[in-house]
Design a protein around this motif. Structure first.
Motif, short mmCIF file in Angstrom:
data_model
loop_
_atom_site.label_atom_id
_atom_site.label_comp_id
_atom_site.label_asym_id
_atom_site.label_seq_id
_atom_site.Cartn_x
_atom_site.Cartn_y
_atom_site.Cartn_z
N LEU A 179 0.86 -1.19 0.00
CA LEU A 179 0.00 0.00 0.00
C LEU A 179 0.89 1.23 0.00
O LEU A 179 1.64 1.47 0.95
N LEU A 180 0.79 2.04 -1.07
CA LEU A 180 1.76 3.10 -1.31
C LEU A 180 1.24 4.51 -1.01
O LEU A 180 2.02 5.47 -1.10
N GLY A 181 -0.02 4.67 -0.68
CA GLY A 181 -0.51 6.02 -0.43
C GLY A 181 -0.37 6.90 -1.65
O GLY A 181 -0.73 6.52 -2.77
N ASP A 182 0.20 8.10 -1.47
CA ASP A 182 0.37 9.06 -2.56
C ASP A 182 1.84 9.36 -2.86
O ASP A 182 2.16 10.43 -3.37
N VAL A 183 2.73 8.44 -2.53
CA VAL A 183 4.15 8.73 -2.76
C VAL A 183 4.42 8.91 -4.25
O VAL A 183 3.72 8.35 -5.10
N GLY A 184 5.45 9.69 -4.55
CA GLY A 184 5.83 9.94 -5.94
C GLY A 184 7.06 9.14 -6.33
O GLY A 184 7.56 8.28 -5.59
N GLN A 185 7.59 9.45 -7.50
CA GLN A 185 8.71 8.67 -8.02
C GLN A 185 9.98 8.86 -7.20
O GLN A 185 10.83 7.95 -7.16
N TYR A 186 10.13 9.98 -6.49
CA TYR A 186 11.31 10.16 -5.64
C TYR A 186 11.35 9.09 -4.54
O TYR A 186 12.37 8.43 -4.33
N VAL A 187 10.23 8.92 -3.85
CA VAL A 187 10.18 7.92 -2.78
C VAL A 187 10.24 6.51 -3.38
O VAL A 187 10.86 5.61 -2.79
N GLU A 188 9.64 6.31 -4.53
CA GLU A 188 9.70 4.99 -5.16
C GLU A 188 11.16 4.60 -5.43
O GLU A 188 11.58 3.47 -5.14
N ARG A 189 11.93 5.54 -5.97
CA ARG A 189 13.35 5.24 -6.25
C ARG A 189 14.14 5.07 -4.94
O ARG A 189 15.06 4.27 -4.85
N LYS A 190 13.77 5.83 -3.91
CA LYS A 190 14.41 5.69 -2.61
C LYS A 190 14.17 4.29 -2.04
O LYS A 190 15.09 3.63 -1.53
N LEU A 191 12.95 3.83 -2.11
CA LEU A 191 12.63 2.48 -1.63
C LEU A 191 13.33 1.42 -2.47
O LEU A 191 13.80 0.40 -1.94
N LEU A 192 13.40 1.67 -3.76
CA LEU A 192 14.06 0.71 -4.65
C LEU A 192 15.54 0.60 -4.32
O LEU A 192 16.13 -0.49 -4.39
N ALA A 193 16.14 1.69 -3.92
CA ALA A 193 17.56 1.67 -3.59
C ALA A 193 17.82 1.06 -2.22
O ALA A 193 18.83 0.40 -2.01
N GLU A 194 16.91 1.30 -1.26
CA GLU A 194 17.16 0.88 0.12
C GLU A 194 16.55 -0.48 0.46
O GLU A 194 17.12 -1.23 1.26
N GLN A 195 15.38 -0.80 -0.10
CA GLN A 195 14.68 -2.03 0.28
C GLN A 195 14.12 -2.73 -0.95
O GLN A 195 12.91 -2.92 -1.05
N PRO A 196 14.91 -3.10 -1.92
CA PRO A 196 14.36 -3.69 -3.15
C PRO A 196 13.60 -4.98 -2.91
O PRO A 196 12.58 -5.23 -3.56
N ALA A 197 14.05 -5.81 -1.96
CA ALA A 197 13.37 -7.08 -1.72
C ALA A 197 11.98 -6.87 -1.14
O ALA A 197 11.06 -7.69 -1.38
N ALA A 198 11.78 -5.80 -0.37
CA ALA A 198 10.48 -5.56 0.27
C ALA A 198 9.42 -5.09 -0.71
O ALA A 198 8.23 -5.07 -0.38
N LEU A 199 9.84 -4.70 -1.93
CA LEU A 199 8.88 -4.20 -2.90
C LEU A 199 8.19 -5.31 -3.68
O LEU A 199 7.15 -5.09 -4.29
N ARG A 200 8.78 -6.50 -3.68
CA ARG A 200 8.21 -7.60 -4.46
C ARG A 200 6.85 -7.99 -3.86
O ARG A 200 6.75 -8.41 -2.71
N SER A 201 5.77 -7.82 -4.62
CA SER A 201 4.42 -8.03 -4.08
C SER A 201 3.50 -8.57 -5.17
O SER A 201 3.65 -8.24 -6.35
#
Length: 817
Positions: free
Chosen positions: A683-705
């Protein structure tokens, strides 16, 4: 349990059985009797319960065949009545739906000319009203003569207050086809538009250019003027109830008033009831009889009994017209007219036959009336009383009191299944409150209110003392009724049942109300179980369910495990009075059987996510609320990355924002991951591409859904290509409003998710979306697919607005757990 008949056991047992035998024997000979009326009603209901309407040639053939069978008589007449109802209602619905706003005018600003219908509803920031268009050559052909629902938004109420019932205006409005939210337990705006024959909704543009062409005139103008006089004459808050009881004007009743009335089971009295029509008809009959008695030569023209009957009919229909032609008033007026006609023709007609003729007349006049709750409650209430109460009861005050108590018991028990099905609730305090309100309001408050209307009509100012006395009489028992309504035990919310719950409960009520002496009556309670205790479809241990509630342009998601419930956001609450928390979230939670919320998360402080908080908290006390640090919508604790907990074998993790991340609105939205052994959701709320790239860099495994709630309603500023690919989602869910001004979800975003192999669904097109992460695999239910109806504005399958569907995931009904 109220015993329906207080006579000796032998006569008590025989009365309902004798009626049943008579009804069966009459099936072959009564063209407009109870049996044929029931089959006609069943045909009308069947046509409007279909997922889509049959082609009109097929409906025409069914109508011709039904007419032939009906004229033949006997059992074929019953089949013919069913086919006639099916064809007639289907053709009427097809004509109304075809007249709705065409796609070429969708979202267009059109210059309109017409008349204001009914009574405009003035609110702090808007005025809502019905507008009947003229058949003018200056209007687009598709709109000529159509009825619209318009809204005038303006902070200054003075220009809007000039909009009066019965006046004619020229104005400009942006039009849209009737659309509404679709949720479990929620109201259906598209069904209402069909029943009211509304072709489009609209919003006034350039209100300063709107101009009145003619002054108010007609019945509605008289009603509004009389309502204003009541408000001016009666001090205090009771004026709004006098307006409702005298004229059917409920505009001044607010949400709290309606909540109390529903909890106390008194809404049937506030909306002008059939008993009120009977009072007016009886008074007019006495008045006509007295006139004929005072002037005997009139009997040469018309006998006195005929004159009294004519007075009753004119009074009943006149009062129904003056109070807005609600179904209960029209039903009573028709029944009075039938009884008078039978007397004129010197024919004996029972009440059951009169009720059946009332059904025939109303359905012939408007088969779409069955879409309103008033139709079912009105006729079902009378039918229950006719079936269960004796034809003759003991005389004297004891007999009257016993009959009144028996009627209350029968009505409360018999109508309970319909109230649960129509409103999702049961008034436990209704029988007690009605014992006080029914005789006092009907015999004291209503006659005084009507006497005031009559006196005010004769001379301005004469009605004030009647209305003030009516208000004082209303105030006497109101504190007691309000205390009953405010009791926590007054109202019970029940989960939404399967389609067979109501028929079985009605059969159970019939069984319970069988005459005394018949064994096994209490076994009828077992037939109530599917309605009162329906399957809640809860996840098993280690499984999770996500419900994306259709809140329009906003977000609210319910996450359930076997024994816990979490609400992620609560939808918008707009200045114009629309509160998704009240109108969508709370009814959906009740219908899904949610009893309490263990945790609420407000992703961030924007109104479209946090606006419904107050309404939700009023219905479900929020013991713990998480929100980002610095959010305008405060929580009991901050929502911070690293927080995690486990419920029933399901793990919850907060991925964003971190402890040092400042509150930046959308970018600070709380990101939640739900993990089960069978799949995961993000559940991503209203985050934009900045936070998406931040999550991709810091927690890539947690994004797999397996399931992803698409960020920011599918805006172009979210769903970066690399982020979409990293999730590997099989199902991408979008929460957006129909025809929203932002263009969400954006076509490029939808194609991005589709290209990554996900199925994309939008709540604006599918309604509420229910997803199970279950041992049997990923399962999905779309509300519009599960409960498809002919008036659905959006078709359920195929490529719609660029969305992509993978049918292997889209099963409209989930297998039982």
């Amino acid at each position: 349990m109220v015993t329906p008949i207080a006579a000796p056991a032998s006569s008590t047992v025989s009365t309902p059985l004798r009626r049943l035998k008579v009804a069966i024997a009459a099936m072959s000979v009564a063209p407009f009797g109870p049996a044929s009326a029931a089959l006609l009603l069943a045909g009308v209901g069947a046509a409007l319960a279909l997922p889509s309407l049959p082609p009109w040639p097929l409906l025409a053939v069914a109508g011709v065949l039904g007419l032939g069978l009906f004229l033949r008589g006997g059992i074929p007449r019953l089949i013919g009545g069913f086919l006639l109802g099916l064809a007639y209602a289907g053709l009427q619905a097809a004509v109304v739906l075809a007249a709705q706003l065409p796609p070429s005018l969708q979202g267009q600003v059109v210059r309109l000319q017409g008349q204001v219908l009914e009574l405009p509803v003035h609110e702090p920031r808007r005025t809502r009203f019905l507008f009947q268009l003229d058949d003018a050559a200056t209007l687009p052909p598709a709109l000529r003569g159509q009825r619209l629902r318009l809204a005038w938004y303006e902070d200054d109420p003075r220009p809007r207050l000039q909009l009066r019932a019965g006046s004619r205006w020229v104005l400009q409005a942006r039009l849209r086809a009737p659309r509404g939210l679709r949720n479990p337990g929620g109201s259906d705006a598209e069904m209402y538009a069909l029943g009211a024959r509304i072709a489009a909704n609209g919003t006034l543009q350039k209100p300063a250019t709107a101009r009145q062409v003619t002054a108010p005139a007609g019945i509605d103008a008289w009603r509004e003027d009389m309502s204003d006089r009541i408000a001016a004459a009666v001090p205090g808050s009771s004026a709004r109830y006098v307006q409702a009881l005298a004229l059917g004007d409920t505009r001044a009743l607010d949400t709290r008033d309606w909540t109390r009335l529903r909890a106390a089971g008194l809404t049937h009295l506030i909306a002008i009831s059939g008993f009120h029509v009977g009072l007016v008809a009886g008074f007019c009959a006495l008045l006509a009889g007295a006139l004929w008695w005072l002037w005997p030569p009139l009997c040469r023209w018309l006998p006195r009994p005929f004159a009294a009957g004519a007075g009753a009919v004119l009074g009943a229909f006149g009062y129904a017209l003056l109070t807005g032609m609600a179904v209960p008033t029209v039903r009573t007026a028709v029944m009075i007219a039938v009884l008078v006609l039978a007397r004129w023709l010197r024919r004996r007609l029972g009440m059951a036959d009169t009720l059946a003729l009332g059904v025939w007349v109303l359905l012939v006049l408007d088969p779409l009336a069955v879409l309103g709750a008033g139709f079912w409650l009105s006729f079902a209430g009378v039918a229950w009383l006719l079936w269960c109460l004796p034809e003759g009861d003991g005389r004297g005050w004891r007999g009257l009191l016993g009959g009144f108590l028996a009627a209350q018991g029968v009505a409360s028990l018999g109508l309970l299944p319909l109230c649960v099905a129509l409103f999702g609730q049961a008034s436990l305090a209704g029988p007690l409150a009605n014992l006080v309100a029914v005789p006092w309001w009907s015999l004291v408050v209503v006659p005084l209110s009507l006497l005031g209307v009559l006196a005010e009509t004769l001379h301005a100012g004469w009605g004030a003392w009647c209305w003030q006395t009516a208000a004082a009489c209303f105030d006497l028992p109101w504190p007691l009724l309000a205390a009953i309504a405010d009791s926590p035990l007054a109202l019970a919310w029940l989960p939404q049942s399967r389609w067979y719950g109501v028929p079985l409960a009605l059969l159970g009520a019939l069984w319970l109300l069988l005459p005394r002496g018949l064994p096994g009556r209490w076994l009828g309670l077992l037939l109530w179980l599917p309605l009162l205790l329906p399957p809640r479809e809860l996840p098993a241990a280690g499984e999770a369910e996500l419900v994306v509630i259709d809140v329009g342009q906003g977000l609210s998601v319910l996450v359930r495990t076997a024994g816990h419930a979490l609400l992620y956001d609560m939808g918008p609450a707009l200045p114009d009075g629309f509160d998704a928390g009240e109108r969508a979230v709370v009814p959906a939670l009740h219908a899904l059987g949610v009893r309490h919320l263990d945790l609420a998360i407000i992703s961030h402080g924007d109104n479209d996510h946090a606006g419904g908080r107050e309404a939700v908290a009023a219905a479900f006390p929020l013991s713990r609320v998480l929100a980002p640090e610095g959010s305008p919508a405060r929580g009991d604790a901050p929502c911070l990355a690293g927080q995690q907990w486990q419920w029933d074998g399901v793990r919850f993790r907060v991925l964003h924002p971190g402890p040092d991340f400042p509150y930046l609105g959308n970018e600070a939205a709380c990101v939640l991951r739900v993990e089960t052994s069978h799949g995961s959701a993000l559940l991503l709320g209203d985050v934009g591409q900045y936070v998406e790239r931040k999550l991709l860099a810091e927690q890539p495994a947690a994004l797999r859904s397996d399931v992803v709630l698409v960020a920011h309603h599918g805006s172009a500023g979210s769903s970066a290509p690399e982020f979409v690919a990293a999730t590997g989602a099989r199902l991408a869910l979008v929460s957006s409003g129909a025809d929203n001004r932002f263009g969400h979800p954006r076509a490029q975003v939808v194609q991005r998710w589709c290209g990554a192999g996900a199925e994309v669904l939008d709540s604006a097109r599918s309604g509420a979306l229910r997803v199970w992460l279950a041992a049997s695999g990923l399962q999905l239910r779309e509300q519009r697919s599960a409960q498809a109806r002919p008036w659905d504005a959006v078709r359920r399958r195929g490529q719609v607005a660029g969305l992509c569907y993978a049918p292997e995931f889209s099963r409209p009904w989930r297998p039982e757990v």
